[in-house]
Scaffold this active site. Structure first.
Site, PDB file in Angstrom:
ATOM      1  N   LYS A  71       0.825  -1.217   0.000  1.00 23.94           N
ATOM      2  CA  LYS A  71       0.000   0.000   0.000  1.00 23.94           C
ATOM      3  C   LYS A  71       0.860   1.269   0.000  1.00 23.94           C
ATOM      4  O   LYS A  71       0.587   2.209  -0.741  1.00 23.94           O
ATOM      5  CB  LYS A  71      -0.935  -0.026   1.207  1.00 23.94           C
ATOM      6  CG  LYS A  71      -1.833   1.188   1.374  1.00 23.94           C
ATOM      7  CD  LYS A  71      -2.970   0.937   2.327  1.00 23.94           C
ATOM      8  CE  LYS A  71      -2.546   0.219   3.581  1.00 23.94           C
ATOM      9  NZ  LYS A  71      -1.525   0.960   4.357  1.00 23.94           N
ATOM     10  N   THR A  73       3.892   1.489  -1.082  1.00 23.03           N
ATOM     11  CA  THR A  73       4.559   1.527  -2.380  1.00 23.03           C
ATOM     12  C   THR A  73       3.649   2.136  -3.441  1.00 23.03           C
ATOM     13  O   THR A  73       4.084   2.978  -4.247  1.00 23.03           O
ATOM     14  CB  THR A  73       4.986   0.105  -2.789  1.00 23.03           C
ATOM     15  OG1 THR A  73       5.852  -0.420  -1.785  1.00 23.03           O
ATOM     16  CG2 THR A  73       5.681   0.101  -4.137  1.00 23.03           C
ATOM     17  N   ARG A  94       2.720   8.256   6.951  1.00 20.77           N
ATOM     18  CA  ARG A  94       3.047   8.071   8.368  1.00 20.77           C
ATOM     19  C   ARG A  94       4.539   7.769   8.526  1.00 20.77           C
ATOM     20  O   ARG A  94       5.193   7.323   7.601  1.00 20.77           O
ATOM     21  CB  ARG A  94       2.239   6.917   8.967  1.00 20.77           C
ATOM     22  CG  ARG A  94       0.750   7.154   9.036  1.00 20.77           C
ATOM     23  CD  ARG A  94       0.025   5.900   9.487  1.00 20.77           C
ATOM     24  NE  ARG A  94       0.193   4.815   8.522  1.00 20.77           N
ATOM     25  CZ  ARG A  94       0.025   3.538   8.825  1.00 20.77           C
ATOM     26  NH1 ARG A  94      -0.289   3.171  10.044  1.00 20.77           N
ATOM     27  NH2 ARG A  94       0.166   2.611   7.886  1.00 20.77           N
ATOM     28  N   LYS A 105       6.940  -6.754  10.102  1.00 20.25           N
ATOM     29  CA  LYS A 105       6.251  -6.052   9.023  1.00 20.25           C
ATOM     30  C   LYS A 105       7.192  -5.259   8.118  1.00 20.25           C
ATOM     31  O   LYS A 105       6.982  -5.135   6.919  1.00 20.25           O
ATOM     32  CB  LYS A 105       5.199  -5.104   9.619  1.00 20.25           C
ATOM     33  CG  LYS A 105       4.422  -4.306   8.585  1.00 20.25           C
ATOM     34  CD  LYS A 105       3.376  -3.426   9.261  1.00 20.25           C
ATOM     35  CE  LYS A 105       2.646  -2.577   8.236  1.00 20.25           C
ATOM     36  NZ  LYS A 105       3.508  -1.571   7.613  1.00 20.25           N
ATOM     37  N   ALA A 273      -2.891   1.267  12.668  1.00 20.99           N
ATOM     38  CA  ALA A 273      -4.332   1.270  12.415  1.00 20.99           C
ATOM     39  C   ALA A 273      -5.049   0.135  13.117  1.00 20.99           C
ATOM     40  O   ALA A 273      -6.261   0.192  13.287  1.00 20.99           O
ATOM     41  CB  ALA A 273      -4.610   1.187  10.916  1.00 20.99           C
ATOM     42  N   PHE A 301      -3.377  -0.471   6.998  1.00 21.42           N
ATOM     43  CA  PHE A 301      -4.034  -1.760   6.788  1.00 21.42           C
ATOM     44  C   PHE A 301      -5.236  -1.640   5.850  1.00 21.42           C
ATOM     45  O   PHE A 301      -5.218  -0.847   4.919  1.00 21.42           O
ATOM     46  CB  PHE A 301      -4.395  -2.397   8.125  1.00 21.42           C
ATOM     47  CG  PHE A 301      -3.190  -2.726   8.962  1.00 21.42           C
ATOM     48  CD1 PHE A 301      -2.175  -3.526   8.458  1.00 21.42           C
ATOM     49  CD2 PHE A 301      -3.047  -2.232  10.246  1.00 21.42           C
ATOM     50  CE1 PHE A 301      -1.052  -3.836   9.217  1.00 21.42           C
ATOM     51  CE2 PHE A 301      -1.922  -2.541  11.019  1.00 21.42           C
ATOM     52  CZ  PHE A 301      -0.936  -3.334  10.501  1.00 21.42           C
ATOM     53  N   PHE A 381       2.278  -8.651  -9.452  1.00 25.70           N
ATOM     54  CA  PHE A 381       3.416  -9.510  -9.146  1.00 25.70           C
ATOM     55  C   PHE A 381       3.748 -10.329 -10.394  1.00 25.70           C
ATOM     56  O   PHE A 381       2.873 -10.598 -11.219  1.00 25.70           O
ATOM     57  CB  PHE A 381       3.087 -10.462  -7.980  1.00 25.70           C
ATOM     58  CG  PHE A 381       3.201  -9.834  -6.617  1.00 25.70           C
ATOM     59  CD1 PHE A 381       4.087 -10.340  -5.678  1.00 25.70           C
ATOM     60  CD2 PHE A 381       2.415  -8.739  -6.270  1.00 25.70           C
ATOM     61  CE1 PHE A 381       4.190  -9.769  -4.413  1.00 25.70           C
ATOM     62  CE2 PHE A 381       2.512  -8.173  -5.012  1.00 25.70           C
ATOM     63  CZ  PHE A 381       3.406  -8.688  -4.077  1.00 25.70           C
ATOM     64  N   TRP A 409       6.426  -0.716  -8.213  1.00 18.84           N
ATOM     65  CA  TRP A 409       7.594  -1.299  -7.543  1.00 18.84           C
ATOM     66  C   TRP A 409       8.731  -1.481  -8.553  1.00 18.84           C
ATOM     67  O   TRP A 409       9.891  -1.180  -8.263  1.00 18.84           O
ATOM     68  CB  TRP A 409       7.228  -2.649  -6.921  1.00 18.84           C
ATOM     69  CG  TRP A 409       8.330  -3.253  -6.114  1.00 18.84           C
ATOM     70  CD1 TRP A 409       8.603  -3.069  -4.786  1.00 18.84           C
ATOM     71  CD2 TRP A 409       9.344  -4.154  -6.606  1.00 18.84           C
ATOM     72  NE1 TRP A 409       9.713  -3.788  -4.413  1.00 18.84           N
ATOM     73  CE2 TRP A 409      10.190  -4.468  -5.508  1.00 18.84           C
ATOM     74  CE3 TRP A 409       9.609  -4.721  -7.849  1.00 18.84           C
ATOM     75  CZ2 TRP A 409      11.282  -5.314  -5.633  1.00 18.84           C
ATOM     76  CZ3 TRP A 409      10.700  -5.563  -7.969  1.00 18.84           C
ATOM     77  CH2 TRP A 409      11.523  -5.855  -6.876  1.00 18.84           C
TER      78      TRP A 409
END
Length: 555
Positions: A71, A73, A94, A105, A273, A301, A381, A409
């Site tokens: 997210k 990214t 954030r 994470k 979150a 999230f 992906f 990405w």
């Protein structure tokens, strides 16, 4: 294949003065932290207060897998893509917490060719905001115990102290501790505990304050506990809020950095979150809205957590009106929600995808409940098959939802051009967002609305402790506030094993806390913990630094 840190270290960064100049700022508007980081003066927002706001784009997601689905990214890549299309874009993110950086994470600086830099600094100590929040929180804790030791003029009931100590690290051993041991010189013994810094009410206050005076006033309203007669005791009763605000005088200023493509990014505040409200600061978002044409921000999230809190808490307090919402999804995550085993997520499986796409469908419906139109970003992906991608696109087209494949990405802003074009088109037609519930409603009614409308549950059960806390809050007349649900991020329910879009489940509220300074009521559900622990093999085990100061293993 290069790692994120290798890509970041090979990038060409502009001096932060030149990044600021893109926004019309001069060095007088900045407090420099070296060549590539700066804090932005609060005077900038005051000077532009009357200017028209940019269009605000929120990036959220489906319920993620434990690895996360990119997210941040996509947020960074979308900002870069908007700039490539000639829009003056600013990203608002954030700050990462050291706990997940060294745990599982990872950081919150994006990835691949859609990163904010300097990545090492942002993911580590950055400009010291997390430490300022930690110190401010613990100053109040020290003041509470000192007041009791020095005679307890406020008659604080040591059995009902609510405010806990914090540190910015995952340390399960500190969840429950005894303080004041060792005899009379060390104070009165009592049970206490630590939370991670990002769960602190000080963090929430930082992110929801609109000025230094507002921050100081909010800190004064923190409910620290109850006295022996059962009445509330607030931070202002200890007359400590001025010193606490003093510790936050620099931390309250938004931090300016840049992306790999030199797009300006304001990174400020970092509540989780799942245990907090999951949004960057109102001050950073408002400042960005005055300096650009488009502001791309994210909420933590899935849309059931971060987006709901962004729209029901942050937008209320900040007077914000989003123009569009991007929901990030991956083929892998959707198959995960369809029951496909982790080892098989890279194998084409349209049937598994059909079962799992209900999670995306539910999150789309959730966003539309706020009178907002979503655009779905499929974060691509290499293992995604043409058949799987075609199925998702057809599924969304049938439901009249905009969708774009993103490859930010691998390609940076170029890989987000289709998404940027669809976001622009959606934002141009935006209406006025509406919150889900009225804050004047009773606490249980607000919780039930979130559970039924957003999660898809059927009922809510409360523990005896939660019932008592609700009665105490209502008796003080402090119940007319938004609700901040603390819940697992992995499911729409409070059970992380219930994947897809479950219905008919009951949500159990174990604890209710009043964050009076922040201005919301926290309801803790399931097994949610406010102090995480490290995994068996922490990410820290892969990190190192050499004699020349080169960092390796940081993602």
């Amino acid at each position: 294949m290069k790692t994120d840190i290798q890509i970041a270290q090979e990038s060409t960064m502009l001096h932060i003065r030149d990044v600021a100049a893109q926004l019309g700022l001069t060095e007088d508007d900045l407090d420099l932290y070296g060549k590539h980081k700066a804090k932005v003066s609060l005077d900038v927002l005051k000077a532009h207060e009357g200017d028209e706001d940019a269009k605000l784009i929120l990036v959220t997601a489906i319920n993620p897998t434990p690895a996360g689905e990119g997210k941040s990214t996509v947020t960074v890549g979308l900002g870069q893509a908007l700039n490539r299309l000639g829009k003056k874009a600013v990203i608002a993110l954030r700050e990462p917490s050291l706990g997940p950086v060294f745990g599982v994470k990872g950081g919150a600086a994006g990835g691949g060719y859609a990163q904010v830099v300097p990545m090492e600094d942002i993911n580590l100590h950055f400009t010291g905001d997390m430490h300022a929040i930690t110190a401010t929180n613990n100053l109040l804790c020290a003041a509470i115990d000192n007041h009791i030791h020095q005679g307890n003029a406020l008659s604080i009931d040591v059995r009902r102290i609510l405010f806990k100590r914090v540190m910015d690290m995952n340390d399960r051993a500190l969840r429950q501790v005894n303080v004041g041991l060792g005899g009379k010189p060390n104070g009165f013994p009592r049970e206490d505990g630590f939370m991670i810094t990002v769960a602190s009410e000080i963090m929430a206050i930082l992110c929801l304050s609109t000025s230094l005076e507002d921050l100081k006033a909010r800190m004064g309203e923190i409910l620290i506990g109850y006295n022996l007669a059962g009445g509330p005791v607030f931070c202002k009763d200890l007359e400590i809020q001025g010193a606490m605000a003093l510790l936050m005088k620099d931390a309250i200023k938004p931090n300016l950095v840049q992306t790999l493509e030199n797009t300006p990014a304001l990174i400020h505040g970092g509540p989780f979150a799942n245990i907090a409200h999951g949004c960057n600061s109102i001050l950073a978002t408002r400042t960005a809205l005055k300096l650009g044409d488009y502001v791309v921000t994210e909420a933590g999230f899935g849309a059931d957590l971060g987006a709901e809190k962004f729209l029901d808490i942050k937008c209320r307090f900040g007077g914000l009106n989003p123009s569009a919402v991007v929901i990030v999804a991956t083929v892998r995550a959707l198959k995960h929600h369809g029951g496909v085993a982790k080892a098989d997520l890279g194998t084409p499986d349209v049937e598994g995808l059909k079962k799992g796409i209900v999670n995306l469908e539910k999150q789309i419906a959730n966003i539309r409940k706020f009178n907002l139109e979503p655009v779905v970003a499929i974060n691509r992906f290499v293992t995604d098959s043409p058949e799987e991608l075609a199925f998702i696109q057809a599924f969304l087209e049938e439901r009249k939802v905009g969708v774009a494949l993103t490859e930010v990405w691998a390609k940076g802003g170029e890989g987000g051009l289709e998404l940027a074009e669809k976001v622009i088109a959606t934002a141009e037609k935006a209406g006025k967002y509406q919150p889900l519930y009225a804050v004047e409603a009773p606490i249980k009614a607000k919780v039930e609305t979130i559970v039924k409308e957003i999660y898809g549950g059927s009922s809510v059960a409360y523990s005896p402790a939660a019932e008592k806390a609700i009665k105490d809050i209502e008796a003080m007349g402090l119940d007319k506030k938004p609700i901040c649900m603390a819940k697992t991020q992995y499911s729409l329910s409070d059970n992380p094993k219930l994947l897809g879009a479950p219905t008919g489940f009951e949500v159990k509220v174990n604890e209710v806390r009043l964050s009076n300074g922040a201005g919301f009521i926290v309801c803790l559900t399931g097994d949610i913990m406010t102090m995480p622990g490290l995994p068996k093999v922490p990410a820290a085990n892969r990190m190192d630094i050499d004699e020349e100061g080169n960092i390796v293993g940081l993602f």
